[in-house]
Scaffold this motif. Structure first.
Motif, PDB file in Angstrom:
ATOM      1  N   LEU A 166       0.850  -1.193   0.000  1.00 12.42           N
ATOM      2  CA  LEU A 166       0.000   0.000   0.000  1.00 12.42           C
ATOM      3  C   LEU A 166       0.886   1.245   0.000  1.00 12.42           C
ATOM      4  CD1 LEU A 166      -2.902  -0.800   2.508  1.00 12.42           C
ATOM      5  CD2 LEU A 166      -3.158  -0.166   0.101  1.00 12.42           C
ATOM      6  N   PRO A 167       0.727   2.125  -0.959  1.00 15.27           N
ATOM      7  CA  PRO A 167       1.553   3.340  -0.966  1.00 15.27           C
ATOM      8  C   PRO A 167       1.055   4.352   0.058  1.00 15.27           C
ATOM      9  CG  PRO A 167       0.002   3.378  -2.792  1.00 15.27           C
ATOM     10  CD  PRO A 167      -0.172   2.053  -2.128  1.00 15.27           C
ATOM     11  N   GLY A 168       1.990   5.197   0.520  1.00 15.05           N
ATOM     12  CA  GLY A 168       1.618   6.300   1.399  1.00 15.05           C
ATOM     13  C   GLY A 168       1.309   5.902   2.819  1.00 15.05           C
ATOM     14  N   ILE A 169       1.728   4.701   3.241  1.00 15.84           N
ATOM     15  CA  ILE A 169       1.459   4.241   4.603  1.00 15.84           C
ATOM     16  C   ILE A 169       2.718   3.630   5.181  1.00 15.84           C
ATOM     17  CG2 ILE A 169       0.124   2.676   6.060  1.00 15.84           C
ATOM     18  CD1 ILE A 169      -2.135   2.847   4.077  1.00 15.84           C
ATOM     19  N   SER A 170       3.034   3.991   6.420  1.00 17.20           N
ATOM     20  CA  SER A 170       4.129   3.366   7.170  1.00 17.20           C
ATOM     21  C   SER A 170       3.519   2.597   8.333  1.00 17.20           C
ATOM     22  CB  SER A 170       5.102   4.420   7.689  1.00 17.20           C
ATOM     23  OG  SER A 170       5.790   5.060   6.627  1.00 17.20           O
ATOM     24  N   PHE A 171       3.772   1.286   8.373  1.00 16.02           N
ATOM     25  CA  PHE A 171       3.230   0.439   9.424  1.00 16.02           C
ATOM     26  C   PHE A 171       4.242   0.293  10.562  1.00 16.02           C
ATOM     27  CE2 PHE A 171       0.777  -1.070   5.711  1.00 16.02           C
ATOM     28  CZ  PHE A 171      -0.506  -0.894   6.214  1.00 16.02           C
ATOM     29  N   VAL A 172       3.732   0.383  11.794  1.00 17.43           N
ATOM     30  CA  VAL A 172       4.564   0.323  12.994  1.00 17.43           C
ATOM     31  C   VAL A 172       4.020  -0.773  13.903  1.00 17.43           C
ATOM     32  CG1 VAL A 172       5.383   1.582  15.023  1.00 17.43           C
ATOM     33  CG2 VAL A 172       5.078   2.780  12.836  1.00 17.43           C
ATOM     34  N   SER A 173       4.865  -1.650  14.373  1.00 24.13           N
ATOM     35  CA  SER A 173       4.425  -2.746  15.249  1.00 24.13           C
ATOM     36  C   SER A 173       4.136  -2.228  16.662  1.00 24.13           C
ATOM     37  CB  SER A 173       5.488  -3.835  15.322  1.00 24.13           C
ATOM     38  OG  SER A 173       5.097  -4.834  16.256  1.00 24.13           O
ATOM     39  N   LEU A 174       3.025  -2.693  17.203  1.00 22.47           N
ATOM     40  CA  LEU A 174       2.702  -2.492  18.613  1.00 22.47           C
ATOM     41  C   LEU A 174       2.583  -3.826  19.330  1.00 22.47           C
ATOM     42  CD1 LEU A 174      -0.044   0.278  18.198  1.00 22.47           C
ATOM     43  CD2 LEU A 174       2.267   0.612  19.083  1.00 22.47           C
ATOM     44  N   GLN A 175       3.028  -4.880  18.672  1.00 21.20           N
ATOM     45  CA  GLN A 175       2.838  -6.237  19.176  1.00 21.20           C
ATOM     46  C   GLN A 175       3.919  -6.617  20.185  1.00 21.20           C
ATOM     47  OE1 GLN A 175       0.217  -8.446  18.305  1.00 21.20           O
ATOM     48  NE2 GLN A 175       1.082  -9.471  20.099  1.00 21.20           N
ATOM     49  N   LYS A 176       3.473  -7.091  21.330  1.00 23.02           N
ATOM     50  CA  LYS A 176       4.372  -7.638  22.344  1.00 23.02           C
ATOM     51  C   LYS A 176       4.068  -9.123  22.538  1.00 23.02           C
ATOM     52  CE  LYS A 176       6.753  -5.354  24.762  1.00 23.02           C
ATOM     53  NZ  LYS A 176       8.195  -4.970  24.665  1.00 23.02           N
ATOM     54  N   GLY A 177       4.931  -9.825  23.247  1.00 19.98           N
ATOM     55  CA  GLY A 177       4.695 -11.227  23.525  1.00 19.98           C
ATOM     56  C   GLY A 177       5.231 -12.133  22.436  1.00 19.98           C
ATOM     57  N   PRO A 178       4.923 -13.427  22.516  1.00 19.37           N
ATOM     58  CA  PRO A 178       5.475 -14.398  21.569  1.00 19.37           C
ATOM     59  C   PRO A 178       5.178 -14.077  20.110  1.00 19.37           C
ATOM     60  CG  PRO A 178       4.445 -15.526  23.428  1.00 19.37           C
ATOM     61  CD  PRO A 178       4.115 -14.080  23.576  1.00 19.37           C
ATOM     62  N   ALA A 179       3.997 -13.520  19.820  1.00 19.19           N
ATOM     63  CA  ALA A 179       3.628 -13.241  18.428  1.00 19.19           C
ATOM     64  C   ALA A 179       4.494 -12.152  17.810  1.00 19.19           C
ATOM     65  CB  ALA A 179       2.156 -12.842  18.340  1.00 19.19           C
ATOM     66  N   ALA A 180       5.202 -11.386  18.635  1.00 16.96           N
ATOM     67  CA  ALA A 180       6.031 -10.295  18.111  1.00 16.96           C
ATOM     68  C   ALA A 180       7.178 -10.808  17.256  1.00 16.96           C
ATOM     69  CB  ALA A 180       6.572  -9.448  19.263  1.00 16.96           C
ATOM     70  N   SER A 181       7.533 -12.087  17.407  1.00 15.54           N
ATOM     71  CA  SER A 181       8.654 -12.637  16.642  1.00 15.54           C
ATOM     72  C   SER A 181       8.261 -13.062  15.235  1.00 15.54           C
ATOM     73  CB  SER A 181       9.250 -13.842  17.388  1.00 15.54           C
ATOM     74  OG  SER A 181       8.289 -14.881  17.504  1.00 15.54           O
ATOM     75  N   GLN A 182       6.984 -12.981  14.899  1.00 14.86           N
ATOM     76  CA  GLN A 182       6.550 -13.387  13.566  1.00 14.86           C
ATOM     77  C   GLN A 182       7.077 -12.418  12.510  1.00 14.86           C
ATOM     78  OE1 GLN A 182       2.275 -13.806  13.572  1.00 14.86           O
ATOM     79  NE2 GLN A 182       2.277 -15.096  15.398  1.00 14.86           N
ATOM     80  N   SER A 183       7.351 -12.944  11.340  1.00 14.39           N
ATOM     81  CA  SER A 183       7.866 -12.122  10.240  1.00 14.39           C
ATOM     82  C   SER A 183       6.706 -11.587   9.394  1.00 14.39           C
ATOM     83  CB  SER A 183       8.803 -12.944   9.351  1.00 14.39           C
ATOM     84  OG  SER A 183       9.907 -13.419  10.099  1.00 14.39           O
ATOM     85  N   PRO A 184       6.805 -10.345   8.954  1.00 20.91           N
ATOM     86  CA  PRO A 184       5.738  -9.791   8.116  1.00 20.91           C
ATOM     87  C   PRO A 184       5.724 -10.443   6.740  1.00 20.91           C
ATOM     88  CG  PRO A 184       7.565  -8.249   8.287  1.00 20.91           C
ATOM     89  CD  PRO A 184       7.871  -9.372   9.220  1.00 20.91           C
ATOM     90  N   PRO A 185       4.587 -10.427   6.063  1.00 23.35           N
ATOM     91  CA  PRO A 185       4.502 -11.007   4.727  1.00 23.35           C
ATOM     92  C   PRO A 185       5.282 -10.168   3.719  1.00 23.35           C
ATOM     93  CG  PRO A 185       2.477  -9.852   5.246  1.00 23.35           C
ATOM     94  CD  PRO A 185       3.307  -9.847   6.497  1.00 23.35           C
ATOM     95  N   THR A 186       5.584 -10.772   2.593  1.00 20.29           N
ATOM     96  CA  THR A 186       6.285 -10.078   1.522  1.00 20.29           C
ATOM     97  C   THR A 186       5.497  -8.840   1.098  1.00 20.29           C
ATOM     98  OG1 THR A 186       7.185 -12.170   0.719  1.00 20.29           O
ATOM     99  CG2 THR A 186       7.212 -10.304  -0.812  1.00 20.29           C
TER     100      THR A 186
END
Length: 393
Positions: free
Chosen positions: A270-290
């Motif tokens: 998506l153009p024009g958007i910067s995504f920032v993680s707010l995730q804590k805990g075990p799920a925070a180690s997941q890798s984002p999709p391509t």
């Protein structure tokens, strides 16, 4: 069931397994078959009422659960499910009263505090000290702490909350007259004369759908922390959107409310958007999709006060039903809730807003487990050409 078609206990067990798997439409007939053998069976009535709640049919659920408690007046689980259905339907007066049955459920008994002091029911307390205490998850505390200022006005109040929330809630001591101290759950309590769990406050106050305190923000982050985060995220391009995709794995129903990060492939590129993680805990180690780049500063989020400061520096929060969503709503920030089909009672029925949080918007699954449709709808909203930092509000 093939061996013994009339063995209705197997229908009950199969219905429970299907419901646990999120197959609500398949579970309903199992309970109805059991009821065909015994229309007054309390367990079958309770389980049918629960799955009717999951299916978003609270009127039928209420009727079924009323029958269950008429057959077994001390059936705590049926009373609790009746409370959830009443609250989902917006029938708060009776719903809050029935919700008190939670303390008689077997799963809640280990959490009973055993205070010798009496439970406060909304009556005048004079000069006595009232303890208000957290009882459930972090999100519940953030949602129901809104009632504390009104209760503390003209009274002497002690507030007990989870330790992780202390840095965020500590400023209330200076802002709320009558609030004498805030104590971390597990620390010694000062003397008090009465007590009330936070989720019993609406019953004590007679809160209705129309009288929910909805002024936001009712919580605020530390201005210096906010300034520091604004400087950091100010270097990001476009709309700055925080993401949270998973909750506490030990919570009931977490498997249905949490999703994996790779599901957000719908938001990739998506153009024009910067995504920032707010995730804590075990799920925070997941890798984002391509195609989805995620800025991750969560190692610096040491407490909810810091998380609140980052949220205030962002333009929009998108997340599943977790404490972060409640925090964003309490801060008065724009927040989009990715809601499962069998929503929690607090999100009500047939609405995409929330009386609890004026800045919240719901995107709910059209069918159980259908996160793809939810995220496609979110993508469509993010793609709107007029979407700006002000328009998300």
């Amino acid at each position: 069931m093939r061996l013994e078609p009339d063995y209705f206990p197997a229908q009950l067990t199969l219905g429970n397994a299907l419901r646990e798997a999120g197959r609500f439409h398949d579970a309903e007939p199992c309970y109805r078959v059991a009821l065909a053998h015994d229309p007054a069976l309390p367990e079958a009535l309770n389980n049918l009422g629960a799955v009717l709640f999951d299916l978003g049919r609270p009127d039928e659920s209420i009727q079924t659960l009323r029958t269950a408690v008429s057959q077994r007046p001390d059936y705590a689980d049926a009373h609790f499910n009746l409370a959830a259905s009443l609250l989902l339907a917006g029938q708060f007066d009776e719903g809050w009263r029935e919700y008190e049955w939670r303390w008689k459920q077997a799963k809640k008994k280990p959490h009973l505090r055993g205070f010798s002091q009496p439970l406060w029911g909304g009556e005048d307390i004079g000069d006595r000290v009232l303890l208000l205490h957290a009882e459930q998850g972090l999100g519940d505390t953030l949602q129901f702490v809104r009632f504390v200022p009104a209760i503390a006005a003209g009274r002497r109040v002690v507030l007990e909350v989870q330790r992780a929330l202390l840095p965020l809630l500590a400023p209330l001591l200076a802002e709320v007259p009558g609030l004498q101290s805030i104590v971390a759950l597990g620390d010694p309590l000062p003397p008090f004369d009465l007590h009330c769990p936070l989720l019993s406050l609406p019953r004590a106050l007679g809160t209705t759908l129309e009288t929910i305190p909805r002024e936001v923000p009712y919580l605020r982050a530390d201005p210096q922390r906010v300034a520091a985060w604004r400087q950091r995220v100010g270097q990001l391009d476009g709309l700055r959107v925080g993401l949270v995709w998973a909750g506490n794995q030990t919570m009931s129903g977490d498997r249905r409310r949490s999703i994996s990060l790779d599901r957000f492939s719908e938001l990739a590129d998506l153009p024009g958007i910067s995504f920032v993680s707010l995730q804590k805990g075990p799920a925070a180690s997941q890798s984002p999709p391509t195609g989805l780049f995620l800025y991750d500063w969560t190692d610096d989020l040491h407490d909810f006060g810091e998380t609140a400061a980052l949220i205030e520096a962002l333009d929009l929060i998108i997340g599943v039903d977790t404490a972060v969503v409640h925090l964003a709503g309490a801060l008065g920030r724009p927040v989009w809730l990715l809601n499962r089909f069998d929503r929690c009672w607090r999100w009500l029925l047939n609405r995409d807003d929330s009386p609890w949080y004026p800045t919240l918007r719901q995107f709910r699954q059209p069918q159980p487990g259908d996160w793809s449709s939810v995220l496609k709808d979110v993508r469509a909203e993010l793609q709107k050409s007029n979407l700006t930092r002000s328009s998300v509000e």
